[in-house]
Design a protein around this motif. Structure first.
Motif, PDB file in Angstrom:
ATOM      1  N   GLY A 143      41.589  47.021  40.421  1.00  8.60           N
ATOM      2  CA  GLY A 143      40.142  47.062  40.543  1.00  8.60           C
ATOM      3  C   GLY A 143      39.393  46.962  39.242  1.00  8.60           C
ATOM      4  N   LEU A 144      40.020  46.357  38.236  1.00  5.66           N
ATOM      5  CA  LEU A 144      39.321  46.180  36.965  1.00  5.66           C
ATOM      6  C   LEU A 144      38.072  45.314  37.163  1.00  5.66           C
ATOM      7  CD1 LEU A 144      42.240  45.609  34.434  1.00  5.66           C
ATOM      8  CD2 LEU A 144      40.674  47.537  34.489  1.00  5.66           C
ATOM      9  N   ALA A 145      36.970  45.778  36.602  1.00  5.27           N
ATOM     10  CA  ALA A 145      35.708  45.041  36.693  1.00  5.27           C
ATOM     11  C   ALA A 145      34.969  45.244  35.381  1.00  5.27           C
ATOM     12  CB  ALA A 145      34.879  45.538  37.871  1.00  5.27           C
ATOM     13  N   ARG A 207      36.807  50.434  47.351  1.00  5.66           N
ATOM     14  CA  ARG A 207      37.201  49.198  48.047  1.00  5.66           C
ATOM     15  C   ARG A 207      38.656  48.867  47.778  1.00  5.66           C
ATOM     16  NH1 ARG A 207      33.549  46.375  46.250  1.00  5.66           N
ATOM     17  NH2 ARG A 207      34.654  45.709  44.382  1.00  5.66           N
ATOM     18  N   GLU A 208      39.060  48.960  46.496  1.00  5.45           N
ATOM     19  CA  GLU A 208      40.461  48.680  46.170  1.00  5.45           C
ATOM     20  C   GLU A 208      41.389  49.756  46.716  1.00  5.45           C
ATOM     21  OE1 GLU A 208      38.901  45.423  44.845  1.00  5.45           O
ATOM     22  OE2 GLU A 208      38.067  47.283  44.032  1.00  5.45           O
ATOM     23  N   GLU A 235      35.387  56.013  54.303  1.00  2.79           N
ATOM     24  CA  GLU A 235      36.632  55.339  54.670  1.00  2.79           C
ATOM     25  C   GLU A 235      37.826  55.894  53.894  1.00  2.79           C
ATOM     26  OE1 GLU A 235      33.240  52.832  55.768  1.00  2.79           O
ATOM     27  OE2 GLU A 235      33.815  53.807  53.897  1.00  2.79           O
ATOM     28  N   VAL A 236      37.683  56.068  52.581  1.00  2.00           N
ATOM     29  CA  VAL A 236      38.822  56.561  51.809  1.00  2.00           C
ATOM     30  C   VAL A 236      39.064  58.047  52.078  1.00  2.00           C
ATOM     31  CG1 VAL A 236      38.677  54.803  50.014  1.00  2.00           C
ATOM     32  CG2 VAL A 236      37.467  56.962  49.713  1.00  2.00           C
TER      33      VAL A 236
END
Length: 305
Positions: A143-145, A207-208, A235-236
């Motif tokens: 999930g790097l951004a 998300r990831e 969700e998580v």
């Protein structure tokens, strides 16, 4: 919120989250609501409907400036997108608080930072990895951004903490995130297949985390690959309770929200403001999610007096 929208803008703090439906921002809203209620101020809370909609954040800030808001609390989506709007707000003597992670902007009067402690985040995740992997094994960071404030710094903090406290745990791959859950799941599946000794995935975003859990389930490697996610969503949190995710790093959004309001009030009363102020994150697991302290951090609805 309808009453807040009818309130005069000069008595209103405008809160602009990175993503309006993010559960951690609902927790932050609780802290802001508690602090503004004590000060008899109003709140207007609105953010982009989509994480990728950078322009919407700028437009919301510009409306707050045009309305001469009492103050602005914002978590910029990128390190640079909001700098011009922030400078414009300061030029109009509107206090601004950047919340969550730092951005690349020159410090100035009426601008303060209420931040999550990234070094502590790295230490907590490294400690959990050390415990569940018994001090050795291969992991991936997902999930790097680089454009997202604090994202790369969080990854670096995890690696630094591992090198210091669990040097036999090795990061074998770092993957860039995606705005598509389907694409992220495919990336996670590829990494799991290419690294048969992989023991854990650290997901830098919810998300990831969701995508990694889906990939682990699709490949039937639940017994081999553990997942640690960052930042709570409904969700998580559900996946944590089900055992599909081992742990979640959560920020103290409630505390940070309250502190941000206090900073804005202090600016209006010409009182000293400490900046930056750091709040320590927490790591939640199935074992401690029911604890009162954790439940207070996750609180998404303010109790009515």
């Amino acid at each position: 919120m309808s009453a807040c929208r009818r309130a005069p803008m000069h008595n209103r703090i405008v809160v602009i989250p990175r993503f309006s439906s993010d559960a951690r921002w609902l927790s932050e809203h609780v802290g802001i609501g508690e602090a503004t209620a004590r000060a008899k101020l109003n709140v207007y809370w609105n953010g982009p409907s989509d994480e990728a909609n950078l322009q919407e954040q700028t437009e919301l800030a510009e409306r707050a400036i045009q309305g001469n808001a009492y103050g602005i609390i914002i978590e910029p989506s990128t390190s640079f997108t909001m700098n011009r709007a922030i400078r414009e707000a300061l030029a109009h003597s509107i206090p601004v608080v950047v919340l969550g992670e730092p951005i690349d902007i020159t410090p100035s009067p009426r601008l303060s930072f209420v931040l999550s402690d990234i070094s502590e985040a790295g230490r907590l995740i490294a400690s959990r990895l050390d415990a569940i992997l018994h001090g050795h094994g291969e992991i991936a960071i997902f999930g790097l951004a680089p454009q997202t404030p604090g994202n790369v710094e969080r990854s670096d903090a995890i690696e630094a903490a591992l090198q210091q406290n669990a040097p036999e745990i090795h990061v074998v791959e770092k993957m860039v995130g995606s705005f598509s859950i389907g694409s992220s799941e495919l990336v996670a599946e590829r990494v799991i297949q290419e690294h048969p000794e992989l023991k854990a995935i650290v997901a830098l975003t919810p998300r990831e985390g969701y995508s990694a859990a889906a990939a682990v389930h699709a490949l039937h490697v639940e017994d081999r690959v553990r997942i640690i996610a960052c930042d709570q969503t409904l969700e998580v949190l559900m996946l944590l309770r089900q055992g599909a995710i081992d742990a979640i790093l959560i920020q103290n959004m409630r505390g940070m929200g309250s502190a941000a309001v206090d900073n804005i009030i202090a600016e209006h009363h010409h009182r000293p403001v400490s900046s930056p102020v750091y709040f320590k994150p927490s790591l939640i697991t199935r074992q401690n999610i029911g604890d009162e302290r954790i439940q207070q951090l996750l609180l998404m609805h303010r109790s009515q007096p």
